[in-house]
Design a protein around this motif. Structure first.
Motif, PDB file in Angstrom:
ATOM      1  N   MET A   1      10.091  13.266  10.713  1.00 42.92           N
ATOM      2  CA  MET A   1       8.797  13.486  10.076  1.00 42.92           C
ATOM      3  C   MET A   1       9.058  13.957   8.640  1.00 42.92           C
ATOM      4  N   ASP A   2       8.635  13.168   7.729  1.00 45.26           N
ATOM      5  CA  ASP A   2       8.885  13.515   6.329  1.00 45.26           C
ATOM      6  C   ASP A   2       7.666  14.195   5.710  1.00 45.26           C
ATOM      7  N   THR A   3       7.790  14.547   4.465  1.00 48.57           N
ATOM      8  CA  THR A   3       6.743  15.281   3.765  1.00 48.57           C
ATOM      9  C   THR A   3       5.459  14.465   3.637  1.00 48.57           C
ATOM     10  N   GLY A   4       5.591  13.175   3.434  1.00 44.15           N
ATOM     11  CA  GLY A   4       4.410  12.321   3.288  1.00 44.15           C
ATOM     12  C   GLY A   4       3.579  12.280   4.562  1.00 44.15           C
ATOM     13  N   THR A   5       4.238  12.302   5.710  1.00 42.00           N
ATOM     14  CA  THR A   5       3.519  12.280   6.984  1.00 42.00           C
ATOM     15  C   THR A   5       2.745  13.575   7.186  1.00 42.00           C
ATOM     16  N   ILE A   6       3.376  14.687   6.860  1.00 42.17           N
ATOM     17  CA  ILE A   6       2.720  15.994   7.013  1.00 42.17           C
ATOM     18  C   ILE A   6       1.508  16.074   6.083  1.00 42.17           C
ATOM     19  N   PHE A   7       1.681  15.642   4.835  1.00 44.86           N
ATOM     20  CA  PHE A   7       0.541  15.644   3.913  1.00 44.86           C
ATOM     21  C   PHE A   7      -0.552  14.679   4.379  1.00 44.86           C
ATOM     22  N   GLY A   8      -0.160  13.589   5.015  1.00 47.41           N
ATOM     23  CA  GLY A   8      -1.141  12.653   5.566  1.00 47.41           C
ATOM     24  C   GLY A   8      -1.947  13.284   6.698  1.00 47.41           C
ATOM     25  N   PHE A   9      -1.246  14.031   7.584  1.00 45.41           N
ATOM     26  CA  PHE A   9      -1.951  14.748   8.659  1.00 45.41           C
ATOM     27  C   PHE A   9      -2.902  15.804   8.097  1.00 45.41           C
ATOM     28  N   ILE A  10      -2.444  16.535   7.082  1.00 48.65           N
ATOM     29  CA  ILE A  10      -3.293  17.562   6.469  1.00 48.65           C
ATOM     30  C   ILE A  10      -4.527  16.911   5.838  1.00 48.65           C
ATOM     31  N   ALA A  11      -4.331  15.800   5.147  1.00 52.47           N
ATOM     32  CA  ALA A  11      -5.462  15.090   4.542  1.00 52.47           C
ATOM     33  C   ALA A  11      -6.406  14.564   5.626  1.00 52.47           C
ATOM     34  N   GLY A  12      -5.848  14.127   6.738  1.00 52.70           N
ATOM     35  CA  GLY A  12      -6.677  13.664   7.848  1.00 52.70           C
ATOM     36  C   GLY A  12      -7.523  14.785   8.438  1.00 52.70           C
ATOM     37  N   TYR A  13      -6.929  15.971   8.592  1.00 47.30           N
ATOM     38  CA  TYR A  13      -7.695  17.115   9.098  1.00 47.30           C
ATOM     39  C   TYR A  13      -8.841  17.474   8.151  1.00 47.30           C
ATOM     40  N   PHE A  14      -8.542  17.485   6.847  1.00 43.81           N
ATOM     41  CA  PHE A  14      -9.601  17.790   5.886  1.00 43.81           C
ATOM     42  C   PHE A  14     -10.682  16.713   5.882  1.00 43.81           C
ATOM     43  N   ALA A  15     -10.287  15.470   6.064  1.00 43.74           N
ATOM     44  CA  ALA A  15     -11.263  14.380   6.120  1.00 43.74           C
ATOM     45  C   ALA A  15     -12.131  14.515   7.369  1.00 43.74           C
ATOM     46  N   ALA A  16     -11.524  14.919   8.485  1.00 45.63           N
ATOM     47  CA  ALA A  16     -12.299  15.110   9.710  1.00 45.63           C
ATOM     48  C   ALA A  16     -13.278  16.264   9.554  1.00 45.63           C
ATOM     49  N   ILE A  17     -12.849  17.354   8.932  1.00 45.80           N
ATOM     50  CA  ILE A  17     -13.738  18.507   8.699  1.00 45.80           C
ATOM     51  C   ILE A  17     -14.895  18.094   7.790  1.00 45.80           C
ATOM     52  N   ALA A  18     -14.596  17.355   6.730  1.00 46.77           N
ATOM     53  CA  ALA A  18     -15.648  16.908   5.821  1.00 46.77           C
ATOM     54  C   ALA A  18     -16.600  15.944   6.528  1.00 46.77           C
ATOM     55  N   GLY A  19     -16.073  15.084   7.384  1.00 45.73           N
ATOM     56  CA  GLY A  19     -16.931  14.158   8.118  1.00 45.73           C
ATOM     57  C   GLY A  19     -17.868  14.870   9.074  1.00 45.73           C
ATOM     58  N   VAL A  20     -17.355  15.868   9.788  1.00 50.49           N
ATOM     59  CA  VAL A  20     -18.205  16.637  10.708  1.00 50.49           C
ATOM     60  C   VAL A  20     -19.266  17.402   9.919  1.00 50.49           C
ATOM     61  N   PHE A  21     -18.863  17.973   8.771  1.00 54.19           N
ATOM     62  CA  PHE A  21     -19.837  18.682   7.943  1.00 54.19           C
ATOM     63  C   PHE A  21     -20.941  17.742   7.472  1.00 54.19           C
ATOM     64  N   LEU A  22     -20.558  16.548   7.002  1.00 57.74           N
ATOM     65  CA  LEU A  22     -21.563  15.579   6.551  1.00 57.74           C
ATOM     66  C   LEU A  22     -22.412  15.070   7.707  1.00 57.74           C
ATOM     67  N   LEU A  23     -21.823  15.019   8.897  1.00 53.83           N
ATOM     68  CA  LEU A  23     -22.571  14.566  10.064  1.00 53.83           C
ATOM     69  C   LEU A  23     -23.685  15.554  10.414  1.00 53.83           C
ATOM     70  N   TYR A  24     -23.391  16.853  10.302  1.00 54.52           N
ATOM     71  CA  TYR A  24     -24.370  17.882  10.670  1.00 54.52           C
ATOM     72  C   TYR A  24     -25.149  18.433   9.481  1.00 54.52           C
ATOM     73  N   LEU A  25     -24.924  17.908   8.287  1.00 56.71           N
ATOM     74  CA  LEU A  25     -25.622  18.385   7.098  1.00 56.71           C
ATOM     75  C   LEU A  25     -27.141  18.256   7.205  1.00 56.71           C
ATOM     76  N   PRO A  26     -27.708  17.161   7.712  1.00 58.57           N
ATOM     77  CA  PRO A  26     -29.179  17.111   7.851  1.00 58.57           C
ATOM     78  C   PRO A  26     -29.717  18.191   8.791  1.00 58.57           C
ATOM     79  N   ASP A  27     -28.989  18.470   9.871  1.00 56.93           N
ATOM     80  CA  ASP A  27     -29.433  19.524  10.789  1.00 56.93           C
ATOM     81  C   ASP A  27     -29.383  20.898  10.124  1.00 56.93           C
ATOM     82  N   ILE A  28     -28.349  21.140   9.355  1.00 51.86           N
ATOM     83  CA  ILE A  28     -28.217  22.429   8.654  1.00 51.86           C
ATOM     84  C   ILE A  28     -29.345  22.580   7.632  1.00 51.86           C
ATOM     85  N   LEU A  29     -29.617  21.510   6.883  1.00 48.68           N
ATOM     86  CA  LEU A  29     -30.702  21.569   5.896  1.00 48.68           C
ATOM     87  C   LEU A  29     -32.059  21.763   6.566  1.00 48.68           C
TER      88      LEU A  29
END
Length: 73
Positions: A1-29
């Motif tokens: 597992m190289d550095t690029g893979t780890i950064f890819g996983f981290i970017a994926g986690y942040f993308a998933a968090i942003a997607g869930v936030f955008l998914l529930y944004l109308p409910d929050i508003l």
């Protein structure tokens, strides 16, 4: 597992968090809008609530508690 893979996983986690936030944004508003509307409604009804409370207030009877200090014979 190289550095690029780890950064890819981290970017994926942040993308998933942003997607869930955008998914529930109308409910929050909607929740924030409902809370603001209910607060405004309470402020509008506050004078009527005070008026009803004053109209329903009964004067308290004058109670003399001196009998508590008397001696029983």
């Amino acid at each position: 597992m190289d550095t690029g893979t780890i950064f890819g996983f981290i970017a994926g986690y942040f993308a998933a968090i942003a997607g869930v936030f955008l998914l529930y944004l109308p409910d929050i508003l909607l929740l924030v809008a409902l809370l603001l509307a209910s607060g405004m409604f309470q402020l509008l009804l506050l004078p009527f609530a005070i008026l009803v409370r004053r109209l329903r207030h009964r004067p308290e009877a004058q109670v003399d508690s001196a009998w508590l200090l008397e001696r029983h014979r």
